[in-house]
Design an enzyme around this catalytic site. Sequence first.
Site, PDB file in Angstrom:
ATOM      1  N   TYR A  63     -27.552   8.783  59.797  1.00 19.58           N
ATOM      2  CA  TYR A  63     -28.615   9.736  60.074  1.00 19.58           C
ATOM      3  C   TYR A  63     -28.550  10.206  61.530  1.00 19.58           C
ATOM      4  O   TYR A  63     -28.635  11.409  61.828  1.00 19.58           O
ATOM      5  CB  TYR A  63     -29.966   9.090  59.781  1.00 19.58           C
ATOM      6  CG  TYR A  63     -31.158  10.006  59.909  1.00 19.58           C
ATOM      7  CD1 TYR A  63     -31.472  10.904  58.898  1.00 19.58           C
ATOM      8  CD2 TYR A  63     -31.980   9.954  61.038  1.00 19.58           C
ATOM      9  CE1 TYR A  63     -32.585  11.742  59.008  1.00 19.58           C
ATOM     10  CE2 TYR A  63     -33.079  10.782  61.158  1.00 19.58           C
ATOM     11  CZ  TYR A  63     -33.379  11.672  60.135  1.00 19.58           C
ATOM     12  OH  TYR A  63     -34.467  12.496  60.256  1.00 19.58           O
ATOM     13  N   LYS A 118     -27.931  13.957  63.271  1.00 22.72           N
ATOM     14  CA  LYS A 118     -28.840  14.556  64.239  1.00 22.72           C
ATOM     15  C   LYS A 118     -28.171  14.784  65.590  1.00 22.72           C
ATOM     16  O   LYS A 118     -28.499  15.730  66.311  1.00 22.72           O
ATOM     17  CB  LYS A 118     -30.076  13.670  64.405  1.00 22.72           C
ATOM     18  CG  LYS A 118     -30.959  13.634  63.154  1.00 22.72           C
ATOM     19  CD  LYS A 118     -31.351  15.028  62.697  1.00 22.72           C
ATOM     20  CE  LYS A 118     -32.354  15.005  61.566  1.00 22.72           C
ATOM     21  NZ  LYS A 118     -32.684  16.374  61.085  1.00 22.72           N
TER      22      LYS A 118
END
Length: 329
Positions: free
Chosen positions: A172, A176
Amino acid sequence: MSRVDERGDEVRFDGRVVVVTGGGRGLGREYALLLAARGAQVVVNDVGTGTDGHGTSPAPARAVVEEIRAAGGQAHADGHDVASADGARALTATALERWGRLDALVNNAGISILRPLAELTDDECRRVLDTHAGGTLNMLRAVWPHMAAAGYGRIVNTCSDALFGDTGLSAYAAGKGAVLGLTTSAAAEGAAYGIKVNAVVPVAATRMSLEAVRDDERTTALLTDLFPARHVAPVVALLAHEGAPCTGRLLHAAGRRTARIFLGATEGVVWPEDPTPETVRAGFPRICATETFRTPGSVSESMGFSLARLGAGSAGPPALDLTTPAARE
């Protein structure tokens, strides 16, 4: 947040067309509702997946569109998957065919698979990166020619506190981190075309955040009470507006608190002679000292500072020490 800004002008989007990806639930829904309430014609894009990226449903996007229309606004539901370049191009075409223009894009679509690094499967890594990094890049590429031709555009990407790191966030956070790089690079490239690109770093009680802490009643209560998704929407609306005050920035939107997140570079150490591992070790405290630092606005500015420190060029404008009260005002 007041409906009127400090200049006395209401932040409105009359005549503007805005695409919101992941607009069917949570943060995206709040963005779409606020933008439509301020006059925007909104394309609500949502594949309708679960938080892990599995499954599809047209219902979330349609429900938001119905809510907007019931309030007197204009909206259109779209179910294309921006994780594919074809899906991003089709979504862009939908906005152009429907309303003849595309003024702003809010890249909000995302999924969450939180798992220790060694336990992540190849498929999980692919799904997370395809959605966050791939989806953002695909949409940037799809809308860019139209915004550049119009000489105007506003793009709001979505980053995360995952940039600061924690256990189980590897895939994740990687996605990002890519969004951060896309934001700063696209902002630099877009300056010549009237395109401003920023990112929001939201903290909000959404399906993804509440699922991550579902076994912690105290944290769940804090998220729900202090960080409603509606508090993030005004920040996104300003960044999507023609009067957006910045480009290439990350704004932290956490409940009623809004702040800036930035990458900084310390003054560092210039070695009098070729460094060795031992001299680097000895100078490490000075290398890492953050009493003064710079926030380069581009790769060339960062390189220029290094060249100047080595006596081979100009550093450009003087360093801004954000640790002083005057600089923070």
